[in-house]
Motif scaffolding. Sequence first.
Motif, short mmCIF file in Angstrom:
data_model
loop_
_atom_site.label_atom_id
_atom_site.label_comp_id
_atom_site.label_asym_id
_atom_site.label_seq_id
_atom_site.Cartn_x
_atom_site.Cartn_y
_atom_site.Cartn_z
N THR A 135 0.86 -1.19 0.00
CA THR A 135 0.00 0.00 0.00
C THR A 135 0.89 1.23 0.00
OG1 THR A 135 -1.62 -1.23 1.31
CG2 THR A 135 -1.93 1.16 1.12
N PRO A 136 1.21 1.77 -1.19
CA PRO A 136 2.13 2.91 -1.25
C PRO A 136 1.70 4.06 -0.35
CG PRO A 136 1.67 2.05 -3.45
CD PRO A 136 0.74 1.34 -2.51
N GLY A 137 2.69 4.66 0.30
CA GLY A 137 2.44 5.82 1.14
C GLY A 137 2.05 5.53 2.56
N THR A 138 1.95 4.25 2.92
CA THR A 138 1.50 3.92 4.28
C THR A 138 2.55 3.17 5.08
OG1 THR A 138 0.53 1.82 3.55
CG2 THR A 138 -0.88 3.78 3.46
N GLY A 139 3.76 3.02 4.54
CA GLY A 139 4.76 2.19 5.19
C GLY A 139 5.45 2.86 6.35
N VAL A 140 6.14 2.03 7.15
CA VAL A 140 6.83 2.51 8.35
C VAL A 140 8.22 3.05 8.04
CG1 VAL A 140 5.56 1.07 9.98
CG2 VAL A 140 7.57 0.13 8.81
N LEU A 141 8.72 2.79 6.82
CA LEU A 141 9.98 3.38 6.37
C LEU A 141 9.70 4.28 5.17
CD1 LEU A 141 12.45 0.33 6.41
CD2 LEU A 141 12.12 2.06 8.20
N THR A 142 10.40 5.41 5.10
CA THR A 142 10.25 6.33 3.97
C THR A 142 11.56 6.42 3.22
OG1 THR A 142 8.53 7.64 5.06
CG2 THR A 142 9.74 8.71 3.28
N TYR A 143 11.47 6.23 1.90
CA TYR A 143 12.63 6.32 1.00
C TYR A 143 12.64 7.73 0.41
CZ TYR A 143 13.63 1.27 0.98
OH TYR A 143 13.98 -0.01 1.33
#
Length: 378
Positions: A135-143
């Motif tokens: 689910t793009p945009g909802t992850g716990v890590l940000t690139y």
Amino acid sequence: MLTKTRLRLGAVASIAIGAMAFGAIPANADPAPGTFPPLVIVGSDTTQDVMAGLSTLNPTVLGSYDAFGGGNIVTRSGGLSFKRPNGSGDGVFALSMSAAANTPVFGNLYNGVNILGQVDIARSSSRPSSSANPTPGTGVLTYIPFAIDAMSYAYNAASTFPSDVPLGTTTTDLPIAGTSPARFAFTLRNIYNCRVTTYVDRGGNDRTIEPLIPQTGSGTRDYWRTTMGMPSTIPSCVSDLSNTVQEHDGRFLTGLHQIVGYSIAQYIAQGRHTQITQTVVQERKGNAVLGRVGTVNPFTLSGGTLTLNSAFPIQRQIFNVVETSRLGETAIAAALVGPTSTFCSAAGTAIINSYGFAADPTNCGSITLTSSYRTTAP
């Protein structure tokens, strides 16, 4: 346009370096001994040098540790010693194991050492896999992207391997019409999928190509694999020499018929190592020469200075990865987030360019690409 001869001159000038023992390299570009900057950066070999350079814009806050060499690292005063994360995947794994959110389930163990709170930023030369980010945009890590790299294939300067090879497409992956037995076009994709296994040298002899790929955990390995259209299981003719091939190290090209994917920015920075003053850049091109891809040179030459060719067909964003929950922290936001951040500033862009990369003004500092934690070692 650069000629093949000019490309060879830079590599031949490095032959003495290639003759060095692999351990005989300059000192690391780690933070000064006894100092412990609060934002610890680990991971990708591709971006270790440029990130060390960018860290000099705020050295009391930013501390970037090289991917290899110099033994284990200690990133906090009184902290435990642990193995250097070597590669994008390994860096993201270390960042994930450093996260307090993983304590209940995974215990923060990285190579058997509890590294809770020891890592803040992971360097990555590859995007997260789609499976890691359903689910793009909802992850716990940000690139967070900050620059552009490009890649070509490298070969030994003493070889007569072709100096210009097309990348290939899904169409040219198919057998040439009317050939029996089936023959395939001479492309990088077909070479790395073992559909083309030989080339003809200047003496008219068939030579078996030995395609190499970097060690597991390398973002370059993942990027090169997907760009070449390889399956997840590396084809049988492709080797990482028992998982020893360090990315962007031309000294592994000891055979005349070996090729390997190589960061153009790293190649430029290594060739410029005596001019770069912010940090120590390890000159490790050895005898490596970069080839053209589909007639496009990897470099342009302006005022005697090599720069990455913006028209090169194999390009990638490079990233810094942080926990999404920490994006609002003052130090992280100031360094990484948004077009006015330190890394996206004019001073940051100047350093990015000096290390051979190209600025990414459209996406620098974007926080839209997210992923899950990495909870297993590469």
